[in-house]
Design a protein around this motif. Structure first.
Motif, PDB file in Angstrom:
ATOM      1  N   ALA A 212      30.056  69.519  39.420  1.00 38.50           N
ATOM      2  CA  ALA A 212      31.577  68.581  39.075  1.00 38.50           C
ATOM      3  C   ALA A 212      32.726  69.676  39.072  1.00 38.50           C
ATOM      4  CB  ALA A 212      31.242  67.965  37.786  1.00 38.50           C
ATOM      5  N   LEU A 213      32.629  70.551  38.569  1.00 39.87           N
ATOM      6  CA  LEU A 213      34.031  71.851  37.933  1.00 39.87           C
ATOM      7  C   LEU A 213      34.289  72.728  39.239  1.00 39.87           C
ATOM      8  CD1 LEU A 213      35.579  72.579  35.923  1.00 39.87           C
ATOM      9  CD2 LEU A 213      34.156  75.017  35.294  1.00 39.87           C
ATOM     10  N   GLU A 214      33.198  72.420  40.394  1.00 39.03           N
ATOM     11  CA  GLU A 214      33.514  73.115  41.668  1.00 39.03           C
ATOM     12  C   GLU A 214      34.174  72.139  42.433  1.00 39.03           C
ATOM     13  OE1 GLU A 214      33.399  76.326  42.613  1.00 39.03           O
ATOM     14  OE2 GLU A 214      33.079  76.799  40.806  1.00 39.03           O
ATOM     15  N   ASP A 215      34.153  70.542  42.710  1.00 42.96           N
ATOM     16  CA  ASP A 215      34.317  69.578  43.303  1.00 42.96           C
ATOM     17  C   ASP A 215      36.480  69.942  43.075  1.00 42.96           C
ATOM     18  OD1 ASP A 215      32.377  69.699  44.555  1.00 42.96           O
ATOM     19  OD2 ASP A 215      31.281  67.995  43.407  1.00 42.96           O
ATOM     20  N   TRP A 216      36.332  69.717  40.918  1.00 41.75           N
ATOM     21  CA  TRP A 216      37.161  69.331  41.124  1.00 41.75           C
ATOM     22  C   TRP A 216      38.043  70.530  41.056  1.00 41.75           C
ATOM     23  CZ3 TRP A 216      39.553  72.892  37.066  1.00 41.75           C
ATOM     24  CH2 TRP A 216      40.981  72.529  36.762  1.00 41.75           C
ATOM     25  N   ALA A 217      38.013  72.420  40.571  1.00 43.78           N
ATOM     26  CA  ALA A 217      38.962  73.110  40.901  1.00 43.78           C
ATOM     27  C   ALA A 217      38.808  73.144  42.924  1.00 43.78           C
ATOM     28  CB  ALA A 217      37.733  74.404  41.054  1.00 43.78           C
ATOM     29  N   ASN A 218      38.169  72.161  43.537  1.00 48.12           N
ATOM     30  CA  ASN A 218      38.818  72.981  44.671  1.00 48.12           C
ATOM     31  C   ASN A 218      38.741  71.554  46.034  1.00 48.12           C
ATOM     32  OD1 ASN A 218      37.502  75.441  45.656  1.00 48.12           O
ATOM     33  ND2 ASN A 218      35.326  74.515  45.000  1.00 48.12           N
ATOM     34  N   ASP A 219      39.852  71.150  44.979  1.00 46.83           N
ATOM     35  CA  ASP A 219      39.733  69.517  45.591  1.00 46.83           C
ATOM     36  C   ASP A 219      41.610  69.250  44.981  1.00 46.83           C
ATOM     37  OD1 ASP A 219      40.687  66.838  46.559  1.00 46.83           O
ATOM     38  OD2 ASP A 219      39.354  65.806  45.185  1.00 46.83           O
ATOM     39  N   GLY A 220      42.414  68.405  45.008  1.00 54.52           N
ATOM     40  CA  GLY A 220      43.870  68.072  45.084  1.00 54.52           C
ATOM     41  C   GLY A 220      44.938  68.339  46.000  1.00 54.52           C
ATOM     42  N   PRO A 221      46.010  66.805  45.321  1.00 51.57           N
ATOM     43  CA  PRO A 221      46.810  67.018  46.143  1.00 51.57           C
ATOM     44  C   PRO A 221      47.144  68.302  47.576  1.00 51.57           C
ATOM     45  CG  PRO A 221      47.498  65.796  44.532  1.00 51.57           C
ATOM     46  CD  PRO A 221      46.196  66.421  44.306  1.00 51.57           C
ATOM     47  N   PRO A 222      48.298  68.329  47.747  1.00 48.97           N
ATOM     48  CA  PRO A 222      49.297  69.366  48.491  1.00 48.97           C
ATOM     49  C   PRO A 222      50.464  69.213  47.696  1.00 48.97           C
ATOM     50  CG  PRO A 222      49.595  68.153  49.766  1.00 48.97           C
ATOM     51  CD  PRO A 222      48.365  67.598  49.566  1.00 48.97           C
ATOM     52  N   LEU A 223      51.628  70.345  47.224  1.00 55.09           N
ATOM     53  CA  LEU A 223      53.001  70.827  46.607  1.00 55.09           C
ATOM     54  C   LEU A 223      53.673  70.013  47.435  1.00 55.09           C
ATOM     55  CD1 LEU A 223      52.475  74.338  44.372  1.00 55.09           C
ATOM     56  CD2 LEU A 223      52.290  71.849  44.013  1.00 55.09           C
ATOM     57  N   THR A 224      54.814  70.077  47.345  1.00 57.80           N
ATOM     58  CA  THR A 224      55.967  69.732  47.868  1.00 57.80           C
ATOM     59  C   THR A 224      56.473  70.875  48.601  1.00 57.80           C
ATOM     60  OG1 THR A 224      57.319  69.084  46.042  1.00 57.80           O
ATOM     61  CG2 THR A 224      56.647  67.263  46.440  1.00 57.80           C
ATOM     62  N   LEU A 225      57.167  70.910  49.231  1.00 58.09           N
ATOM     63  CA  LEU A 225      57.992  72.085  49.994  1.00 58.09           C
ATOM     64  C   LEU A 225      58.898  72.942  48.711  1.00 58.09           C
ATOM     65  CD1 LEU A 225      58.429  74.182  52.175  1.00 58.09           C
ATOM     66  CD2 LEU A 225      60.219  72.973  52.607  1.00 58.09           C
ATOM     67  N   ALA A 226      58.849  71.971  48.116  1.00 52.10           N
ATOM     68  CA  ALA A 226      60.386  72.508  46.984  1.00 52.10           C
ATOM     69  C   ALA A 226      59.830  72.719  46.153  1.00 52.10           C
ATOM     70  CB  ALA A 226      61.931  71.861  46.576  1.00 52.10           C
ATOM     71  N   ALA A 227      58.736  71.981  45.601  1.00 45.01           N
ATOM     72  CA  ALA A 227      57.792  72.555  44.166  1.00 45.01           C
ATOM     73  C   ALA A 227      57.047  73.860  44.583  1.00 45.01           C
ATOM     74  CB  ALA A 227      56.321  71.408  43.610  1.00 45.01           C
ATOM     75  N   GLY A 228      56.690  73.626  45.706  1.00 41.74           N
ATOM     76  CA  GLY A 228      56.374  75.134  45.662  1.00 41.74           C
ATOM     77  C   GLY A 228      56.606  76.682  46.113  1.00 41.74           C
ATOM     78  N   ARG A 229      57.451  76.419  46.869  1.00 41.92           N
ATOM     79  CA  ARG A 229      59.079  77.455  46.655  1.00 41.92           C
ATOM     80  C   ARG A 229      59.777  77.590  44.548  1.00 41.92           C
ATOM     81  NH1 ARG A 229      62.455  75.257  49.420  1.00 41.92           N
ATOM     82  NH2 ARG A 229      62.077  76.092  51.842  1.00 41.92           N
ATOM     83  N   GLU A 230      59.621  75.807  44.211  1.00 42.54           N
ATOM     84  CA  GLU A 230      60.047  76.598  42.956  1.00 42.54           C
ATOM     85  C   GLU A 230      59.045  77.318  41.742  1.00 42.54           C
ATOM     86  OE1 GLU A 230      62.794  74.307  40.311  1.00 42.54           O
ATOM     87  OE2 GLU A 230      61.407  72.964  39.951  1.00 42.54           O
ATOM     88  N   LEU A 231      57.380  77.221  42.185  1.00 41.99           N
ATOM     89  CA  LEU A 231      56.730  77.818  41.714  1.00 41.99           C
ATOM     90  C   LEU A 231      56.381  79.002  41.878  1.00 41.99           C
ATOM     91  CD1 LEU A 231      54.310  77.072  39.352  1.00 41.99           C
ATOM     92  CD2 LEU A 231      52.711  76.881  41.406  1.00 41.99           C
ATOM     93  N   LEU A 232      56.741  79.452  42.952  1.00 40.04           N
ATOM     94  CA  LEU A 232      56.285  80.808  43.299  1.00 40.04           C
ATOM     95  C   LEU A 232      57.241  81.893  43.602  1.00 40.04           C
ATOM     96  CD1 LEU A 232      53.602  80.031  46.203  1.00 40.04           C
ATOM     97  CD2 LEU A 232      53.009  80.620  43.574  1.00 40.04           C
ATOM     98  N   VAL A 233      58.195  80.897  43.898  1.00 35.84           N
ATOM     99  CA  VAL A 233      59.846  82.061  43.551  1.00 35.84           C
ATOM    100  C   VAL A 233      60.575  82.005  42.323  1.00 35.84           C
ATOM    101  CG1 VAL A 233      62.050  82.668  45.486  1.00 35.84           C
ATOM    102  CG2 VAL A 233      59.989  81.525  46.638  1.00 35.84           C
ATOM    103  N   ASP A 234      60.771  80.604  41.981  1.00 39.65           N
ATOM    104  CA  ASP A 234      61.900  80.953  40.657  1.00 39.65           C
ATOM    105  C   ASP A 234      60.864  81.305  39.809  1.00 39.65           C
ATOM    106  OD1 ASP A 234      63.555  80.321  43.088  1.00 39.65           O
ATOM    107  OD2 ASP A 234      63.695  78.009  42.625  1.00 39.65           O
TER     108      ASP A 234
END
Length: 318
Positions: A212-234
């Motif tokens: 159950a925990l591995e299924d959760w950890a390996n699942d999930g929707p994508p990030l929007t482009l701006a959210a990915g940039r803000e998270l990793l860069v800003d």
């Protein structure tokens, strides 16, 4: 390698029990909804990260923080972010607070409490600075990103540079891209858990929880482009939150100016969000549990669930 591959096959072929029943919707704004877990107490909006799905807070019938809290004088409501679409490419992490979280709080009415886990905790700090809430809990929430090891921050910056061209074309950043960064934190452990499963070293009773925990950890929707940039860069590279430069709803967010009661839950053994990155506000609760173990581990109920319920009852009735 033989054991690891056998473990992977066993994980893939494991029987999946039905997920816990879906809870009714208390409020909805666009793709984001609040799921109502019942309970007779004051409402507490639980905000998960944007990176993984919210299911870790309701992992199984016998291992669910939210279902347990509903019987402890608290009314938990779980925010489900839903899946972004390409035309939301310009929606940042801050934009998720503005477009979804703050309107959901308003739609709920009254003065709910907020409880944010991981990046969701970062976002609830911003929401608490912009909305009238009764209390705030941050659980393993990064704020001072300079508190992450330099190697980890550099690795995430490299990850963005390599992923940016494809993310620009998609307007989205697949969750699998970020998942590789978690694997890099401890590659031996990532492989080792499947080795143990493959050679029969894992107790049979523990396997359903592992799956159950591995299924959760390996699942999930994508990030929007701006959210990915803000998270990793800003945030990770620029530490805009820790430097007091993160703009949400028109002005910088300063956690020190929050007027509601705050419980700041940190872990001294968290490899995902180190204690040095915590906001350092309010009442601290320090745990010796891992990032996920504090939510669903064998000692989670004693060390987190019970003190959390006690604090919420007191803070929301003050």
């Amino acid at each position: 390698m033989r054991d690891a591959l056998a473990g992977l096959r066993r994980y893939q072929e494991a029987e999946r029990p039905p997920r816990p029943p879906v809870r009714p919707i208390a409020a909805q704004v666009g793709r984001a909804v609040l799921r109502d877990y019942g309970g007779a107490g004051p409402p507490v909006v639980f905000v998960p990260s944007l990176i993984n799905p919210p299911g870790v807070l309701d992992l199984a019938e016998d291992n669910s923080l939210l279902r347990w809290l509903a019987g402890q004088g608290v009314r938990p409501l779980l925010l489900e972010w839903g899946s972004p679409v390409p035309d939301e490419r310009d929606l940042s992490v801050a934009g998720h607070v503005e477009r979804y979280l703050l309107p959901l709080i308003a739609a709920l009415g009254g003065r709910p409490a907020l409880a944010g886990y991981c990046l969701g905790g970062t976002m609830t700090i911003a929401a608490a600075a912009r909305a009238d809430v009764s209390a705030l809990v941050t659980i393993a929430a990064p704020w001072r990103f300079a508190g992450f090891p330099d190697e980890a921050r550099a690795s995430l910056n490299d990850l963005w540079r390599s992923a940016e061209p494809a993310a620009e074309r998609l307007g989205l950043m697949p969750m699998e891209v970020l998942q590789t960064s978690f694997w890099r934190l401890d590659p031996a452990r990532t492989v080792g858990k499947f080795e143990r499963l493959g050679r029969g070293a894992m107790a049979e009773a523990a396997i359903p929880g592992f799956v159950a925990l591995e299924d959760w950890a390996n699942d999930g929707p994508p990030l929007t482009l701006a959210a990915g940039r803000e998270l990793l860069v800003d945030l990770f590279t620029g530490d805009r939150t820790g430097r007091g430069e993160w703009i949400v709803a028109g002005s910088p967010v300063d956690p020190a100016r929050l007027t509601c009661p705050v419980l700041d839950v940190i872990s001294t053994s968290d490899r995902i969000v180190p204690a040095a990155s915590a906001p350092g506000i309010g009442t601290p609760l320090s745990l010796g549990l891992g990032h996920v173990g504090m939510i669903v581990g064998g000692r989670a109920r004693t060390l987190l669930w019970e003190p959390l319920a006690q604090w919420l009852r007191a803070a929301t009735r003050a």
